[in-house]
Write an enzyme that holds these catalytic residues in place. Structure first.
Site, PDB file in Angstrom:
ATOM      1  N   TYR A 171       0.929  -1.171   0.107  1.00 38.11           N
ATOM      2  CA  TYR A 171       0.010   0.068  -0.022  1.00 38.11           C
ATOM      3  C   TYR A 171       0.845   1.465  -0.088  1.00 38.11           C
ATOM      4  O   TYR A 171       1.103   1.778   1.054  1.00 38.11           O
ATOM      5  CB  TYR A 171      -0.908   0.268   1.153  1.00 38.11           C
ATOM      6  CG  TYR A 171      -1.842  -0.982   1.195  1.00 38.11           C
ATOM      7  CD1 TYR A 171      -2.285  -2.077  -0.049  1.00 38.11           C
ATOM      8  CD2 TYR A 171      -2.795  -1.088   2.097  1.00 38.11           C
ATOM      9  CE1 TYR A 171      -3.744  -2.633   0.054  1.00 38.11           C
ATOM     10  CE2 TYR A 171      -3.528  -2.046   2.476  1.00 38.11           C
ATOM     11  CZ  TYR A 171      -4.527  -2.570   1.526  1.00 38.11           C
ATOM     12  OH  TYR A 171      -5.249  -4.279   1.379  1.00 38.11           O
ATOM     13  N   LYS A 204      -0.671  -8.188  -2.293  1.00 34.58           N
ATOM     14  CA  LYS A 204      -2.243  -7.865  -2.084  1.00 34.58           C
ATOM     15  C   LYS A 204      -2.384  -5.563  -2.720  1.00 34.58           C
ATOM     16  O   LYS A 204      -1.296  -5.594  -1.929  1.00 34.58           O
ATOM     17  CB  LYS A 204      -2.853  -7.161  -0.974  1.00 34.58           C
ATOM     18  CG  LYS A 204      -3.843  -7.311  -0.916  1.00 34.58           C
ATOM     19  CD  LYS A 204      -5.049  -7.252   0.211  1.00 34.58           C
ATOM     20  CE  LYS A 204      -5.926  -6.009   0.635  1.00 34.58           C
ATOM     21  NZ  LYS A 204      -5.568  -6.205   2.149  1.00 34.58           N
ATOM     22  N   LYS A 206      -4.121  -2.171  -4.153  1.00 30.96           N
ATOM     23  CA  LYS A 206      -5.430  -1.679  -4.559  1.00 30.96           C
ATOM     24  C   LYS A 206      -5.677  -1.416  -5.604  1.00 30.96           C
ATOM     25  O   LYS A 206      -5.276  -1.337  -6.692  1.00 30.96           O
ATOM     26  CB  LYS A 206      -5.222  -0.126  -3.419  1.00 30.96           C
ATOM     27  CG  LYS A 206      -5.589  -0.223  -2.098  1.00 30.96           C
ATOM     28  CD  LYS A 206      -5.195   0.957  -1.433  1.00 30.96           C
ATOM     29  CE  LYS A 206      -6.129   1.048   0.129  1.00 30.96           C
ATOM     30  NZ  LYS A 206      -5.245   2.068   0.775  1.00 30.96           N
ATOM     31  N   SER A 252      -7.704  -5.359  -3.665  1.00 30.38           N
ATOM     32  CA  SER A 252      -8.796  -5.145  -2.087  1.00 30.38           C
ATOM     33  C   SER A 252      -9.495  -4.759  -2.316  1.00 30.38           C
ATOM     34  O   SER A 252      -9.939  -4.195  -3.411  1.00 30.38           O
ATOM     35  CB  SER A 252      -7.869  -4.376  -0.661  1.00 30.38           C
ATOM     36  OG  SER A 252      -7.486  -2.479  -2.370  1.00 30.38           O
ATOM     37  N   GLY A 253     -11.048  -4.681  -1.255  1.00 27.49           N
ATOM     38  CA  GLY A 253     -12.230  -3.921  -1.676  1.00 27.49           C
ATOM     39  C   GLY A 253     -12.174  -2.904  -1.732  1.00 27.49           C
ATOM     40  O   GLY A 253     -13.424  -2.138  -1.895  1.00 27.49           O
ATOM     41  N   GLY A 254     -11.492  -2.240  -0.837  1.00 23.38           N
ATOM     42  CA  GLY A 254     -11.659  -0.499  -0.998  1.00 23.38           C
ATOM     43  C   GLY A 254     -12.731  -0.185   0.052  1.00 23.38           C
ATOM     44  O   GLY A 254     -13.116  -1.311   1.004  1.00 23.38           O
ATOM     45  N   GLY A 280     -12.331  -7.053   3.284  1.00 28.16           N
ATOM     46  CA  GLY A 280     -12.550  -7.005   4.715  1.00 28.16           C
ATOM     47  C   GLY A 280     -14.720  -6.605   5.284  1.00 28.16           C
ATOM     48  O   GLY A 280     -15.792  -7.122   5.398  1.00 28.16           O
TER      49      GLY A 280
END
Lengths: 307, 307, 307, 307, 307
Positions: A171, A204, A206, A252-254, A280
């Site tokens: 990230y 992983k 974004k 990621s689902g953001g 998450g």
């Protein structure tokens, strides 16, 4: 074993059989087992944002066992969490679902400068708790990046020696870039590349935007006419930047809240050749039945059972 | 063994039999033995505040043996202190009461910025001295929090390998929050969650107030209508924030001086599902007979022998 | 063995026989052997102040063997010095007098801020050189205190495992207190307490004055009417603050130059229950005959052979 | 073995036979073998000042083998250099001359504040390369002095355990003193004392001037009337400050360029009881024949074959 | 084996047979095998500049296998890259070409002060992946230089013990010098010397300019009339500064873009006695056929098959 899994494992030919077995476990579990795609449930928000902000919307989530249950019921490939949460269910759910022990974490009680999480677990703890992988967050663009790069270097070396897989959350964040730059396509692709070069098995990132942050990169994107107009194109570029697609990259689902927007995003990831999602808050903050249905639809998109 | 103790031990199923035996020892000792409740005597004020401020009100307390005696006479579950105090009685009182060796301590000769205690003991020292657990203080909201989180991570891993229990004092303090915020309900609940995620078996926090410190948390508390009006409600929220009650959470006696106020507080802790109290100055600064009676009443409240 | 020595050893019942044997060696050597009192010769001024300032007044002291000789001739209990000085006589004087290897030292070539000495020796070096104890200086009230506390924690743990005794020089100094506060009764008692809590067997402090440095302490001293008017009273308070007299506390000779003033001070220490003196410059800067006589009188005072 | 060498070895009676054998090797090699005097060739200028500044005046010196040859041809006791230079000749010249591996070095590409060299070698490397001793530079009066003191403490302990000798370059420099103070008699004597106390076997200092740097020292030098008027007197004081002459103290050649001035300086060192010289630039920057003759004369002075 | 290779190996006589075998492997591979010259393909730009800036001009390079192929097809002596890139091809290309694992790397997401790369690999990782050598970048003139010097000291010691060769990229950069000074002849020669003294087997520097950066050096270059007018002269001086030519010194391709300019530079390196080139971007950013031809011509120049 499915051919696709065999193919993916062939990319990790330098790893020992122990590590490759654990990568296979992640790929062969759940409703996406054998497809080469993954949907992972991560729950570290209790540490990162505090318990009420994380679990009050769906209080069942205060109980660590809930998330093991949810990941199983939804047919996820794996469940990822910090030491305490894993420890509180690892015995009861032993062998039921691959676990990823997150080895570093940040809290939000002390707003600070450039991020540098605390190490909160170890490879030996992951082995003790029966995990298949360790997880680690790096923040490229933080002035403390080299601290994290050296920590993950140590962890990666030990994990590979002891037969675990390594998942890196990459990230970009910190004084090296702007807020908008954190999801810029050049920066996300660079973050994926760094994680790959550091030896991660699964990366992983974004979902990237079409913004280009760095001037030196902008020149190249324009000169080489790299297509970054659609999410699928951008995902394809990130996958290419991850060793020409020979490393597993998930997204990621953001913070997206509208469920339909999430599904659109997932389709973009799928169409761009992304390997899956790690979602998450959008999962565990719903009532369980809704969450299972929600994750089910995400899985269906990756499985090609829905557009 | 009492069913309640067996139930509590079941929450720690990932721990080895050595550690679980020591948790059982803490739960099965003293007048509250078998009830799942604990009252612990902690004496680290000699290091933290100096000898005269700590022991002059009841000079018998200068002698390290006094506190072992007091904890035994009052029927406490355990006695906690720094290396020197434990060492000065461990041989004489070997096997008489579970001991908790505090592994870090701050002194008050050098007023400083954000707190970061010195490491003053080790897991091996705890084993040498026959202790059942190690104790460790973290200060979430201190800019030095990650130093402490990484120290406790190392200690926790070693303690669990060597069969000891881990007690974490989680006291938010430092430039991340206001003075009032140190006991704010959102902050105390967060501090409990962090200690749980770090792998603590027993967590000690301060009794929380109804103040909410963090704006992002306030929104959630209001939206989800989390009840925090009474101490019992707040304790219930802290217990819920500690893995839905599947970790032992106990509360400090704080600075309250009026005995009746302490008893009220203890009733609130009990009614909210708190597991007990850890009371230092209010115990050992009274003459022994008074202290035994005082602790006896606290124990009676937890035992349900008094309202 | 004398009853008094057996009694003192009983305070260290948590220590292994190796360490207790070395404490016994310190107590049973010299003219005060068996009395429970000690007079120790320390010579670290060559490192701390430079050679000429230390030894030019009595040039025989440039030779490291001189100090072994002096300590023996005067009937001291032990001789304490840094690595180089101990090493330069340890073989020749092997087994003749208990040795204390000082493991940290400061020089005065670089005036600086808050003190933090360099580590200049190790427990293994002490074993190699046949020492009975290691010595270590801590500066409570220095902003670097935690560095020192953690160093002595490591050293103490190793020394106790390997059968050596631990002597801690506890000298409050640094930005936490005023110059006058360095010998204030509350501060000196606190410094003794800290050393005890850190696990020291023998604690060396400076003779305290009647000044009280800390406001929070002042309130207690006044409320509890702790007598600090005479040196004997203050020494008694320091001894009490050292685990109710169950740790050996000795006092430095300080900078006093008038011999009669030193003798008065020694009488105060003796009358307050102090365990002895550790006197450097006032010993080795005199011609040997005078020094032997001087130390002899100090010893006589402790032995009760003179008022 | 010569009586003088036996005598000198007796000063190191606390060392093991391995270390004493290596000290003996240094003392018994070359034209001064057996006299108790030493002339050592040190070549670290390539690292410290760069290659052209060091070797262009006599380009043969670019070749690492040249310096082994020169030290042998001139009859030196030993040759000292950093890792690369030693490594590049150690195999070819194995066993021909005692080697001293310099374990720390500074470069001059980055002008900085107080000096603190980089560690560039280790005791194990010295063993691998067949060296008799390790060399280490400390800069007393640097604010980083404690870093260096603790590094040499580690190295000294390991070297003594593994049977090597320890040579310490003790060069006061840094914000603690003035430029003139770097060679002041009080400072040089203090620097020698510190190196002795840190456990060095052989100490190298600069020839001192009559300047006295520290006010507290000045008082003593004047009161005790310590003679420092001539170089011989000052050398005598430095030797006395090195454990009353029971440690080997040698002197650098400094920057003196006039050959006759160097010889005068060497006579002063000899007459003051100094144990020898360590001369780099003044040796290897001359053509080899001149250098051999020059070093021959220095050796003759120490051997008493010339005034 | 070729005599020239035997001769070069004789310079490394202090190394063990394992390390010397690996140096031989580097010298005996590819079209220059046996000539004592080397052309190495290095690809760390993905980490250092990001994926698009590095590989978009020739997208085949996103795939880590491409670079193994290119190095083989072009007849290079070795291929150098960070952990991820090496790992992603080491199994497939096992034993086909000597590999150099780069152990430290910088990214360009966080512009910062003086450079200090992150450690991203280890000697044990190099062994695991079948590498012949480890690579490491030092930045002399950075204020963080000593950190890097101590890191390479540790790595060098371990690599030599475990039979690997050590390649040091020595790039002066940082606040100690000007931008122009980074390639100044005095600075480059000094950088080569430092790497040699640190124990490197192979040193990579940039082609130097005629600029002289340091005043103290300038005096010597002028006084000794060191010729630095042509690139060949400057290379000769750098080779001389590398232990009189007894260490392998190679030169980077730099940023030159005109192919003919590169060939001119290579001729200068060859004529000055340089041992070869290490050319990244100018190789892998061309289409493969062009790159093979380009590298072929560079190799021909070194092989003497073209002017």
């Amino acid at each position: 074993m499915q051919d696709r899994v065999r193919e993916i494992l062939s990319w990790y030919a330098s790893d020992n059989p122990g590590t490759r077995s654990n990568i296979a476990r992640l790929l062969n579990t759940g409703r996406l087992g054998g497809t080469g795609r993954l949907v992972i449930l991560p729950v570290d928000q209790g540490f990162e944002h505090g318990p009420a902000r994380s679990f009050a919307p769906n209080p069942a989530g205060y109980d660590p066992r809930y998330h093991f249950d949810l990941a199983l019921a939804a047919g996820c490939n794996a469940y990822a969490a910090p030491l305490g949460f894993i420890e509180a269910g690892a015995a009861e759910f032993a062998g039921e679902i691959p676990l990823i022990l997150k080895l570093n974490n940040s809290d939000s009680l002390t707003p600070g400068g450039d991020p540098c999480p605390a190490i909160t677990g170890s490879v030996d703890e992951a082995l003790r708790l029966g995990c298949s992988a360790v997880g680690f967050t790096i923040y490229p663009a933080s002035t403390a990046r080299n601290v994290m790069f050296q920590e993950i270097k140590e962890i990666t070396e030990e994990a590979k020696r002891k037969g675990l897989a390594v998942v890196v959350w990459s990230y970009p964040r910190g004084s090296g870039i702007s807020k908008e730059g954190e999801t810029a396509i050049d920066v996300v692709a660079y973050a994926a590349q760094i994680a790959c070069q550091l030896g991660a098995h699964i990366i992983k990132v974004k979902p990237p935007t079409a913004h280009i942050e760095q001037a030196a990169a902008k020149k190249v994107y324009e000169k080489e006419r790299i297509p970054v107009g659609t999410l699928a194109e951008r995902v394809r570029h990130v996958v290419q930047s991850s060793f020409a697609g020979r490393r597993i990259v998930i997204f990621s689902g953001g913070e997206a809240k509208e469920t339909s927007a999430i599904f659109d995003e997932v389709r973009g990831i799928r169409d761009g050749g992304g390997f899956g999602s790690i979602i998450g808050r959008n999962s565990f903050q719903r009532p369980k039945r809704e969450a299972v249905e929600f994750l089910g639809q995400v899985i269906d998109i990756y499985a090609g059972k829905t557009k």
